[in-house]
Design an enzyme around this catalytic site. Structure first.
Site, PDB file in Angstrom:
ATOM      1  N   ASP A 183      -5.544   2.414  10.552  1.00 19.93           N
ATOM      2  CA  ASP A 183      -6.959   2.186  10.831  1.00 19.93           C
ATOM      3  C   ASP A 183      -7.102   1.853  12.322  1.00 19.93           C
ATOM      4  OD1 ASP A 183      -9.635   1.728  10.281  1.00 19.93           O
ATOM      5  OD2 ASP A 183      -9.331  -0.290   9.513  1.00 19.93           O
ATOM      6  N   GLY A 188       0.764  -1.236   0.000  1.00 23.11           N
ATOM      7  CA  GLY A 188       0.000   0.000   0.000  1.00 23.11           C
ATOM      8  C   GLY A 188       0.800   1.293   0.000  1.00 23.11           C
TER       9      GLY A 188
HETATM   10  P1  IMP Z   1      -4.715  -1.474  11.029  1.00 22.95           P
HETATM   11  O1  IMP Z   1      -3.866  -2.495  11.709  1.00 22.95           O
HETATM   12  O2  IMP Z   1      -6.179  -1.711  11.310  1.00 22.95           O
HETATM   13  O3  IMP Z   1      -4.319  -0.049  11.345  1.00 22.95           O
HETATM   14  O4  IMP Z   1      -4.563  -1.793   9.504  1.00 22.95           O
HETATM   15  C1  IMP Z   1      -3.959  -0.952   8.619  1.00 22.95           C
HETATM   16  C2  IMP Z   1      -3.946  -1.597   7.254  1.00 22.95           C
HETATM   17  O5  IMP Z   1      -5.257  -2.007   6.868  1.00 22.95           O
HETATM   18  C3  IMP Z   1      -3.512  -0.589   6.209  1.00 22.95           C
HETATM   19  O6  IMP Z   1      -2.122  -0.617   6.026  1.00 22.95           O
HETATM   20  C4  IMP Z   1      -4.282  -1.035   5.000  1.00 22.95           C
HETATM   21  O7  IMP Z   1      -3.537  -2.011   4.297  1.00 22.95           O
HETATM   22  C5  IMP Z   1      -5.524  -1.672   5.535  1.00 22.95           C
HETATM   23  N1  IMP Z   1      -6.663  -0.717   5.476  1.00 22.95           N
HETATM   24  C6  IMP Z   1      -7.227  -0.057   6.508  1.00 22.95           C
HETATM   25  N2  IMP Z   1      -8.233   0.730   6.113  1.00 22.95           N
HETATM   26  C7  IMP Z   1      -8.307   0.586   4.757  1.00 22.95           C
HETATM   27  C8  IMP Z   1      -9.155   1.176   3.738  1.00 22.95           C
HETATM   28  O8  IMP Z   1     -10.062   1.985   3.986  1.00 22.95           O
HETATM   29  N3  IMP Z   1      -8.905   0.775   2.467  1.00 22.95           N
HETATM   30  C9  IMP Z   1      -7.932  -0.133   2.145  1.00 22.95           C
HETATM   31  N4  IMP Z   1      -7.119  -0.679   3.061  1.00 22.95           N
HETATM   32  C10 IMP Z   1      -7.307  -0.333   4.365  1.00 22.95           C
HETATM   33 MG    MG Z   2      -1.239  -1.954   4.314  1.00 27.67          MG
END
Ligand code: IMP
Ligand code: MG
Length: 178
Positions: free
Chosen positions: A102, A43
Site C-alpha cells: 500500500d 496476510g
Molecule cells: P503499507 O506499509 O502501507 O504498504 O502496508 C501494507 C500492509 O497494510 C499490508 O501488508 C496489509 O496488511 C495492510 N493493507 C494495506 N491495504 C490493505 C487493504 O486494502 N486491505 C487489507 N489490508 C491492507
Molecule cells: Mg500485512
C-alpha cells in the site's frame, strides 16, 4: 461474508493461473539454486502456500510477524517485529512474500532490516499492488495484480481479522468499514 463484498476483483481461477505463472517465473530465475521465501503473516499465508507449490526448485519457508506502530488506519513506517525469522539468512536467496503493498512503508523497513543480515540476494514478491497510495518507491520483482485504492479483502487479506478465508480477492462495501 459474501454479502459484505462490493466487487470480486480477482476470481479464484484467475488467482490460480497468475500464481502458477509467478511460480514458474521464480523457478526459472533461480535455476540451479535454492530460495528461501519469507512470508509476512498473516496476510501472505494463503498466497505463499499456493505459490511454493508452483516452485520447482528447492524452496525453504520462514515467517515474520510485523506490526506498524500507531493506529491501524495509517501506517507509520516504524515497524515492530513481533516474530522474527527462525533461520539465519546470510548468503541465501531471499524472496519476501507480501499480500498487498500500500504505502510501501512496511516493506521499505523490512527490506532494509533483512539486507543488514547479508543475504546473497533479496527480492520482493507481492500478490497485490495498490500504487495509488505509495509513499516510498519500492521496486517489486514479482507482482500478481494491481488493485484500485479501495479496501481489499480475501485470499488471506482481512478486515479486522475477517474475510481471510474468501477464495477470491474483492473489495469491501464501504458501510462495513466506515
Ligand atoms: P503499507 O506499509 O502501507 O504498504 O502496508 C501494507 C500492509 O497494510 C499490508 O501488508 C496489509 O496488511 C495492510 N493493507 C494495506 N491495504 C490493505 C487493504 O486494502 N486491505 C487489507 N489490508 C491492507
Ligand atoms: Mg500485512
Amino acid at each position: 461474508m459474501k454479502q459484505d463484498i462490493k466487487d470480486v476483483l480477482v476470481s479464484e481461477e484467475t488467482l490460480a493461473k497468475r500464481v502458477a505463472e509467478l511460480g514458474r517465473e521464480i523457478s526459472e530465475d533461480y535455476t540451479g539454486e535454492e530460495v528461501t521465501v519469507i512470508g509476512i503473516l498473516k496476510g501472505s499465508n494463503i498466497f505463499l502456500a499456493d505459490l511454493v507449490r508452483q516452485i520447482t526448485i528447492p524452496a525453504y519457508m520462514d515467517f515474520m510477524v510485523v506490526s506498524s506502530y500507531g493506529n491501524s488506519a495509517q501506517t507509520s513506517g516504524v515497524v515492530r517485529i513481533l516474530k522474527d525469522l527462525e533461520e539465519d539468512i546470510e548468503g541465501k536467496n531471499i524472496i519476501i512474500v507480501e499480500d498487498i503493498i500500500d504505502t510501501g512503508l512496511t516493506l521499505a523497513y523490512l527490506k532494509q532490516n533483512l539486507l543488514s543480515r547479508k543475504p546473497k540476494s533479496l527480492k520482493i514478491c507481492t500478490l497485490l499492488d495498490k500504487p495509488a497510495r505509495r509513499e516510498i518507491e519500492i521496486p517489486i520483482d514479482y507482482k500478481g495484480f494491481e488493485v484500485p485504492d479501495e479496501f481489499i479483502v480475501g485470499y488471506g487479506i482481512d478486515y479486522a481479522e475477517k474475510y481471510r478465508n474468501l477464495p477470491f480477492v474483492g473489495t469491501l462495501k464501504k458501510e462495513i468499514y466506515e
